[in-house]
Design a protein around this motif. Structure first.
Motif, PDB file in Angstrom:
ATOM      1  N   THR A  68     -11.839   6.022  -1.415  1.00  0.00           N
ATOM      2  CA  THR A  68     -11.444   6.428   0.095  1.00  0.00           C
ATOM      3  C   THR A  68     -11.906   4.566   0.873  1.00  0.00           C
ATOM      4  O   THR A  68     -11.514   4.760   2.421  1.00  0.00           O
TER       5      THR A  68
ATOM      6  N   ALA B 137       2.278   1.446  -3.245  1.00  0.00           N
ATOM      7  CA  ALA B 137       0.992   2.218  -4.722  1.00  0.00           C
ATOM      8  C   ALA B 137       0.827   3.299  -3.939  1.00  0.00           C
ATOM      9  O   ALA B 137       0.663   4.280  -5.619  1.00  0.00           O
ATOM     10  N   ARG B 138       1.043   3.963  -3.059  1.00  0.00           N
ATOM     11  CA  ARG B 138       0.542   5.429  -3.104  1.00  0.00           C
ATOM     12  C   ARG B 138       2.037   6.299  -3.640  1.00  0.00           C
ATOM     13  O   ARG B 138       1.312   7.574  -4.356  1.00  0.00           O
ATOM     14  N   HIS B 139       3.096   5.875  -3.986  1.00  0.00           N
ATOM     15  CA  HIS B 139       4.158   6.955  -4.415  1.00  0.00           C
ATOM     16  C   HIS B 139       4.078   6.509  -5.752  1.00  0.00           C
ATOM     17  O   HIS B 139       5.260   6.553  -6.909  1.00  0.00           O
TER      18      HIS B 139
ATOM     19  N   VAL C 293      -8.392   2.979   1.169  1.00  0.00           N
ATOM     20  CA  VAL C 293      -7.973   2.958   1.689  1.00  0.00           C
ATOM     21  C   VAL C 293      -8.134   2.521   3.394  1.00  0.00           C
ATOM     22  O   VAL C 293      -7.291   1.760   4.188  1.00  0.00           O
TER      23      VAL C 293
ATOM     24  N   LEU D 261       1.307  -1.309   0.111  1.00  0.00           N
ATOM     25  CA  LEU D 261      -0.051  -0.176   0.014  1.00  0.00           C
ATOM     26  C   LEU D 261       0.668   1.165   0.002  1.00  0.00           C
ATOM     27  O   LEU D 261       0.846   1.920  -0.979  1.00  0.00           O
ATOM     28  N   LEU D 262       2.514   1.578   0.788  1.00  0.00           N
ATOM     29  CA  LEU D 262       2.773   2.612   0.768  1.00  0.00           C
ATOM     30  C   LEU D 262       3.533   2.591  -0.596  1.00  0.00           C
ATOM     31  O   LEU D 262       3.434   3.825  -0.689  1.00  0.00           O
TER      32      LEU D 262
ATOM     33  N   TYR E  66      -6.096   6.057  -4.083  1.00  0.00           N
ATOM     34  CA  TYR E  66      -5.807   7.523  -3.210  1.00  0.00           C
ATOM     35  C   TYR E  66      -6.509   8.839  -3.245  1.00  0.00           C
ATOM     36  O   TYR E  66      -6.861   8.897  -2.472  1.00  0.00           O
ATOM     37  N   THR E  67      -7.072   8.885  -4.168  1.00  0.00           N
ATOM     38  CA  THR E  67      -7.588  10.194  -4.821  1.00  0.00           C
ATOM     39  C   THR E  67      -9.028   9.814  -5.257  1.00  0.00           C
ATOM     40  O   THR E  67     -10.014  10.906  -4.319  1.00  0.00           O
TER      41      THR E  67
ATOM     42  N   HIS F 166      -1.513   6.401  -7.672  1.00  0.00           N
ATOM     43  CA  HIS F 166      -2.150   7.180  -6.397  1.00  0.00           C
ATOM     44  C   HIS F 166      -3.395   8.243  -7.000  1.00  0.00           C
ATOM     45  O   HIS F 166      -4.403   8.573  -5.813  1.00  0.00           O
ATOM     46  N   GLN F 167      -3.504   8.405  -8.196  1.00  0.00           N
ATOM     47  CA  GLN F 167      -5.165   8.618  -8.905  1.00  0.00           C
ATOM     48  C   GLN F 167      -6.821   8.539  -8.593  1.00  0.00           C
ATOM     49  O   GLN F 167      -7.265   8.344  -7.924  1.00  0.00           O
TER      50      GLN F 167
END
Length: 426
Positions: free
Chosen positions: A79, A64-66, A81, A61-62, A75-76, A71-72
């Motif tokens: 909701t 994938a956030r980068h 995660v 997960l960490l 994470y964007t 991320h789009q």
């Protein structure tokens, strides 16, 4: 595809590397329980492998956030995660307590409902439900929450029931997640539904977690996932189902169809997210239902233990542990392929049919007497090498099992007695 494969690899590597560390910590701080009469393994084996799987989940997960695209999409625009992190964290805490000290069945069920409720309240819930022959039904908040919690609890306990033999639960969950990944990625790429990305990413992470853990859990297992791991996998598989059902837009899929036949197959894809994860675990879920009926009819508690599960019967008729696991793998893969096949138009079916034919042929080969004898001989040699390795580490292992007035188990004696009591094959 590249982003998903990278996330899968991260979950695989981190889970693999941390499982050994977790095993050492489990032997030191949470000594394995004694082997029970209904257990299949003959050597006390540490649990808490689910903690390592959770580390792999967090690392993926960490990472994938980068990654810009994930991320789009995840994470964007979603909701999911935060809800997954809270729900899985609560289950990991409950699982560690259960694997270390033991928890009453009803208390554990209440904890599962609470963790599922937290995840659902954070947005991981079914907003609407496709009903064959009727159409789409929009759910009110109460019905949505109740149905979502029910799916999570059922999936958690289904995975817990499949945790029978070395490598069985991790392998079958990997097959279920892989089938869902293929299906979800096809939705995202073929039907241009980018909102399916959270479900696809979670499925890829589950595949990586299971493969990394299988490197330590294949027979003879050096560590078990315990309730910590089985509940985590059940939660994540349920989350992929819920996210897919809540994100798939039936109108978009039907608009992508150019013929009535294609429209029919595309409309079937609406219902597959609710069916696919459960179909991969169809055999253990049937076994779970039969166990509840069997125990209730005998006047026992549905949570009581017995030795009449499917894996016990496979071993009784002469299958070795490894072969029984492979047979269950192949059945799960065949069922998954059949479910995906109904959503594919005839021109695209030959590759799936070829794969299913190869799996069926492999299943028949496993049942041949010559193959059975060779696999058993190979398994005996692996068990002997594993027992010898454990014997060389006998001093620290014996200290880990030391209790006042008790004699530490002797690995070679246990393995020797198990080989003497093995039922001969016909």
């Amino acid at each position: 595809m590249r982003e998903y494969l990278v996330v899968l690899a991260v979950a695989w590597v981190v889970t693999y590397l941390t499982t050994g560390l977790v095993r050492v910590a489990a032997i030191r701080f949470a000594p394995p329980p004694e082997v029970r009469e209904r257990d299949v393994h003959t050597v006390p084996t540490p649990r808490l492998g689910g903690v390592a799987m959770y580390f792999g989940f967090l690392a993926a997960l960490l990472f994938a956030r980068h990654m810009p695209m994930l991320h789009q999409w995840v994470y964007t625009e979603s909701t999911a995660v935060p809800g997954l992190l809270l729900g899985s964290g609560l289950l990991i805490l409950l699982g560690v307590i259960d694997d270390r000290w033991g928890v009453d069945a009803l208390i554990k069920l209440a904890g599962q409902v609470f963790a599922a409720s937290v995840m659902v309240l954070k947005g991981v819930q079914i907003q609407w439900l496709p009903i064959p022959g009727y159409g789409t039904v929009v759910l009110d908040p109460t019905s949505s929450a109740v149905l979502s919690i029910l799916i999570v609890v059922i999936m958690i306990n289904a995975v817990n029931f499949v945790d029978w033999l070395d490598g069985l639960a991790a392998g079958m969950c990997a097959i279920a997640a892989l089938a869902f990944f293929v299906f979800g990625y096809r939705l995202q790429v073929g039907y241009f539904i980018s909102s399916a990305a959270p479900a696809v990413m979670i499925a890829a992470i589950v595949v990586g977690m299971c493969l990394g853990f299988l490197c330590h859990n294949w027979s003879p297992a050096r560590i078990f996932m315990g309730d910590t791991g089985s509940m985590l996998l059940g939660l994540l598989l349920a989350a992929t189902t819920i996210l897919a059902i809540g994100q798939i837009d039936q109108d978009l899929m039907l608009q992508a169809a150019h013929t009535q036949t294609a429209a029919t197959h595309k409309s079937l894809a609406v219902y597959i997210p609710l069916v696919l994860p459960f179909s991969c675990l169809a055999l253990p879920m049937i076994d779970m239902i039969m166990a509840v009926v069997r125990r209730t009819a005998a006047g026992l508690s549905p949570f009581s233990a017995d030795k009449q599960h499917l894996h016990h019967r496979l071993l009784e008729i002469g299958h070795s542990r490894q072969r029984a696991v492979l047979i269950m793998y192949l059945w799960a893969a065949l069922i998954s392929g059949a479910v995906i096949l109904v959503t594919v138009t005839p021109p695209h079916r030959p590759p799936i049919l070829f794969a299913m034919g190869a799996l069926g042929l492999w299943l028949l080969i496993l049942l041949l007497p010559q193959v059975r004898r060779r696999m058993d001989a190979r398994a005996d040699r692996r068990s002997a090498r594993h027992a010898a390795a454990r014997a060389r580490r006998g001093a620290p292992v014996a200290a880990a099992f030391h209790t006042e007035g008790a004699t530490p188990p002797q690995w070679p004696d246990l393995v020797h007695s198990a080989s003497e009591t093995r039922r001969p094959h016909s």
